[in-house]
Motif scaffolding. Structure first.
Motif, PDB file in Angstrom:
ATOM      1  N   ASN A 378     -39.210  43.624  90.477  1.00  0.00           N
ATOM      2  CA  ASN A 378     -38.415  43.115  91.370  1.00  0.00           C
ATOM      3  C   ASN A 378     -38.788  42.171  92.081  1.00  0.00           C
ATOM      4  N   THR A 379     -40.009  41.699  92.463  1.00  0.00           N
ATOM      5  CA  THR A 379     -40.539  40.588  92.802  1.00  0.00           C
ATOM      6  C   THR A 379     -40.246  39.467  92.130  1.00  0.00           C
ATOM      7  N   ASN A 380     -40.359  39.563  90.810  1.00  0.00           N
ATOM      8  CA  ASN A 380     -40.107  38.350  89.881  1.00  0.00           C
ATOM      9  C   ASN A 380     -38.443  38.022  89.921  1.00  0.00           C
ATOM     10  N   GLN A 385     -35.266  32.982  93.221  1.00  0.00           N
ATOM     11  CA  GLN A 385     -34.399  32.164  94.048  1.00  0.00           C
ATOM     12  C   GLN A 385     -35.171  30.866  94.336  1.00  0.00           C
ATOM     13  N   TYR A 386     -36.629  30.808  94.006  1.00  0.00           N
ATOM     14  CA  TYR A 386     -37.087  29.504  94.340  1.00  0.00           C
ATOM     15  C   TYR A 386     -37.550  28.890  93.138  1.00  0.00           C
ATOM     16  N   PHE A 387     -37.663  29.604  92.044  1.00  0.00           N
ATOM     17  CA  PHE A 387     -37.917  29.021  90.842  1.00  0.00           C
ATOM     18  C   PHE A 387     -37.006  29.607  89.613  1.00  0.00           C
ATOM     19  N   PRO A 388     -35.770  28.743  89.575  1.00  0.00           N
ATOM     20  CA  PRO A 388     -34.668  29.054  88.603  1.00  0.00           C
ATOM     21  C   PRO A 388     -35.147  29.183  87.406  1.00  0.00           C
ATOM     22  N   LYS A 389     -34.485  29.829  86.631  1.00  0.00           N
ATOM     23  CA  LYS A 389     -34.832  29.931  84.999  1.00  0.00           C
ATOM     24  C   LYS A 389     -34.388  28.375  84.489  1.00  0.00           C
ATOM     25  N   ARG A 398     -50.010  24.120  94.340  1.00  0.00           N
ATOM     26  CA  ARG A 398     -50.557  25.149  94.704  1.00  0.00           C
ATOM     27  C   ARG A 398     -49.998  25.267  96.374  1.00  0.00           C
ATOM     28  N   GLU A 399     -50.044  24.395  97.091  1.00  0.00           N
ATOM     29  CA  GLU A 399     -49.335  24.500  98.519  1.00  0.00           C
ATOM     30  C   GLU A 399     -48.077  25.120  98.569  1.00  0.00           C
ATOM     31  N   HIS A 400     -47.120  24.693  97.684  1.00  0.00           N
ATOM     32  CA  HIS A 400     -45.851  25.074  97.488  1.00  0.00           C
ATOM     33  C   HIS A 400     -45.835  26.664  97.165  1.00  0.00           C
ATOM     34  N   LEU A 401     -46.483  27.019  96.240  1.00  0.00           N
ATOM     35  CA  LEU A 401     -46.554  28.305  95.702  1.00  0.00           C
ATOM     36  C   LEU A 401     -47.157  29.316  96.854  1.00  0.00           C
ATOM     37  N   ASP A 402     -48.406  28.632  97.755  1.00  0.00           N
ATOM     38  CA  ASP A 402     -48.691  29.631  98.866  1.00  0.00           C
ATOM     39  C   ASP A 402     -47.483  29.800  99.727  1.00  0.00           C
ATOM     40  N   ALA A 403     -46.763  28.661 100.161  1.00  0.00           N
ATOM     41  CA  ALA A 403     -45.616  28.541 101.166  1.00  0.00           C
ATOM     42  C   ALA A 403     -44.623  29.637 100.541  1.00  0.00           C
ATOM     43  N   VAL A 404     -44.219  29.581  99.367  1.00  0.00           N
ATOM     44  CA  VAL A 404     -43.313  30.846  98.992  1.00  0.00           C
ATOM     45  C   VAL A 404     -43.847  31.991  98.877  1.00  0.00           C
ATOM     46  N   ALA A 405     -45.162  32.417  98.765  1.00  0.00           N
ATOM     47  CA  ALA A 405     -45.518  33.650  98.925  1.00  0.00           C
ATOM     48  C   ALA A 405     -45.641  34.334 100.308  1.00  0.00           C
ATOM     49  N   ALA A 406     -45.875  33.302 101.238  1.00  0.00           N
ATOM     50  CA  ALA A 406     -46.061  33.636 102.776  1.00  0.00           C
ATOM     51  C   ALA A 406     -44.387  33.876 103.123  1.00  0.00           C
ATOM     52  N   GLN A 407     -43.482  33.227 102.579  1.00  0.00           N
ATOM     53  CA  GLN A 407     -42.139  33.486 102.973  1.00  0.00           C
ATOM     54  C   GLN A 407     -41.676  34.787 102.664  1.00  0.00           C
ATOM     55  N   LEU A 408     -42.218  35.071 101.277  1.00  0.00           N
ATOM     56  CA  LEU A 408     -41.855  36.353 100.778  1.00  0.00           C
ATOM     57  C   LEU A 408     -42.496  37.614 101.582  1.00  0.00           C
ATOM     58  N   ASN A 409     -43.669  37.431 101.856  1.00  0.00           N
ATOM     59  CA  ASN A 409     -44.612  38.443 102.717  1.00  0.00           C
ATOM     60  C   ASN A 409     -44.264  38.559 104.087  1.00  0.00           C
ATOM     61  N   GLY A 410     -43.535  37.617 104.768  1.00  0.00           N
ATOM     62  CA  GLY A 410     -42.947  37.611 105.957  1.00  0.00           C
ATOM     63  C   GLY A 410     -41.332  38.252 105.894  1.00  0.00           C
ATOM     64  N   ARG A 411     -41.020  38.668 104.807  1.00  0.00           N
ATOM     65  CA  ARG A 411     -39.507  39.044 104.761  1.00  0.00           C
ATOM     66  C   ARG A 411     -39.552  40.512 104.869  1.00  0.00           C
ATOM     67  N   PRO A 412     -38.636  40.965 105.971  1.00  0.00           N
ATOM     68  CA  PRO A 412     -38.551  42.703 105.998  1.00  0.00           C
ATOM     69  C   PRO A 412     -38.012  43.293 104.782  1.00  0.00           C
ATOM     70  N   ARG A 413     -38.824  44.413 104.461  1.00  0.00           N
ATOM     71  CA  ARG A 413     -38.426  45.190 103.298  1.00  0.00           C
ATOM     72  C   ARG A 413     -37.892  46.793 103.746  1.00  0.00           C
TER      73      ARG A 413
END
Length: 431
Positions: A378-380, A385-389, A398-413
């Motif tokens: 599900n996470t993939n 949305q951020y890394f299209p096929k 690495r900084e961009h990957l950390d920013a994407v992870a932080a945005q996902l971890n701040g999304r209500p589930r």
């Protein structure tokens, strides 16, 4: 025939009709019906049926089934008729026939006949024999004979004779025996039709001619079997696959070992990881970029859905993935390093060295079972949305990957009662 048809039809006993019986079975094997063969050799139709179905002869030794003493929990011994194997196959050939356990034996067929006379159900008969109900039902349907008063009768010895006649291999193939069918299949292959399309076209073209109907497996066997000559060898080039040989499909339980170091399967994973009550159990995978030339590693914590991304700028070989996993795991507190679940991808070939370096056991999913890593799958999907096929994933820092992870971890589930993964992880750490 080396004998004359008798003019006097009075009963003369069984021993004096040896030549007639031999000629009767020769005609039956040649395709005559029992009635026609009986008339040709000059015996009553009932006599022919008795020869065909077998008749009990008190002068012969009793078969083992008739010698057994019946116990209350065993079947009733069927002694009405006994097989006359000499009429069907030579004695030497009959002695050489060995029926494997996956085939019904004569004793089992006798038991089926006895229980049918007692009005037993198919399922009860199957349970007594240790067979599948469909096996017993198919045996009765294939080998029953038309009796008197519009009733069906199952005769065990006649059934055994039919089974022995069907067992010899190889069997003549339908395409090789029918030139018209062979030409029709050849014409379809010349038009680059698939075997399945050819078979359905034949059924529509000849709806009332069963001899022109085949299934596509018959066509494939005629193409791939060596030395048969049913269809030209060059016809294999007309198949869409373009293969001249059949490629076997291995079953999951016949797979070769994936890695040098043995895998620990997901069935041995601790139960606490299944109910998601204890944090520290992770699921991992790779998302692949354009032409499989780049990748990003993903880690998801099962309890909180917390996401961490692995930076793989150069390649995604086993050594690179092991190094990235080791670096990421060393940044986690000890109580969040309980297990890691991965699929059987080649990038985890160095799983043993990763476990030795981090003390994190790795569990592998079963083949073709992505639902065993449902949170990661599900996470993939969210990460696409951020890394299209079809894009190059090595360009992301690495900084961009950390920013994407932080945005996902701040999304209500929704699965967390609308809390964010970061909030849920913070609560667990504070507790």
């Amino acid at each position: 025939m080396d004998f004359e048809v008798r003019k006097v039809r009075s009963a003369q006993g069984r021993r004096k009709l040896t030549a007639e019986r031999a000629e009767y079975f020769r005609l039956v094997n040649a395709g005559y019906t029992s009635k026609e063969a009986s008339a040709a050799v000059g015996v009553n139709e009932r006599t022919g049926r008795e020869w065909r179905n077998g008749r009990w002869d008190p002068q012969r030794l009793r078969p083992p089934a008739a010698q057994a003493t019946r116990r209350p929990d065993q079947e009733r011994v069927h002694t009405r008729r006994a097989p006359v194997l000499q009429d069907r196959v030579p004695a030497a050939a009959a002695a050489a026939v060995e029926v494997r356990s996956r085939f019904l034996s004569e004793r089992e067929r006798i038991h089926i006949a006895d229980r049918l006379r007692e009005k037993a159900s198919i399922r009860s008969i199957a349970a007594e024999l240790g067979r599948s109900p469909s096996t017993v039902s198919r045996e009765i349907r294939r080998n029953r004979t038309d009796g008197t008063r519009k009733q069906w009768h199952y005769r065990p010895f006649a059934a055994q004779a039919r089974a022995d006649g069907r067992r010899p291999r190889p069997k003549p193939r339908k395409i090789s025996q029918n030139p018209e069918l062979r030409d029709a299949v050849q014409a379809g292959l010349d038009q680059r039709w698939s075997p399945e399309q050819i078979c359905h076209a034949l059924r529509r073209q000849f709806p009332h001619r069963p001899e022109m109907h085949v299934v596509h497996e018959t066509v494939y066997q005629a193409l791939y079997v060596q030395g048969r000559g049913h269809l030209r060898r060059e016809v294999a080039g007309a198949l869409r696959s373009g293969r001249a040989r059949r490629r076997p499909h291995r079953q999951a339980n016949c797979r070769q070992p994936r890695f040098t170091d043995p895998m620990v399967m997901i069935s041995e994973r601790p139960a606490e990881a299944d109910d998601r009550a204890v944090p520290g159990h992770w699921e991992g995978d790779l998302i692949i970029g354009k032409d499989s030339g780049s990748a990003i590693g993903t880690l998801v914590e099962r309890s909180t859905r917390y996401v961490m991304l692995l930076h793989l700028p150069a390649d995604h070989t086993a050594a690179s993935v092991r190094a990235a996993l080791t670096e990421t795991a060393q940044r986690l507190p000890q109580h969040l390093k309980r297990s890691l679940t991965w699929d059987q991808g080649a990038e985890m070939a160095a799983h043993r060295s990763f476990t030795l370096a981090t003390n994190v056991p790795v569990y592998f999913c079963d083949p073709a079972s992505p639902w065993q890593r449902g949170s990661n799958e599900n996470t993939n999907g969210l990460l696409r949305q951020y890394f299209p096929k079809g894009t190059d994933l090595s360009v992301h820092t690495r900084e961009h990957l950390d920013a994407v992870a932080a945005q996902l971890n701040g999304r209500p589930r929704k699965t967390l009662d609308w809390e964010t993964p970061a909030e849920r992880l913070h609560k667990l750490l504070a507790a």
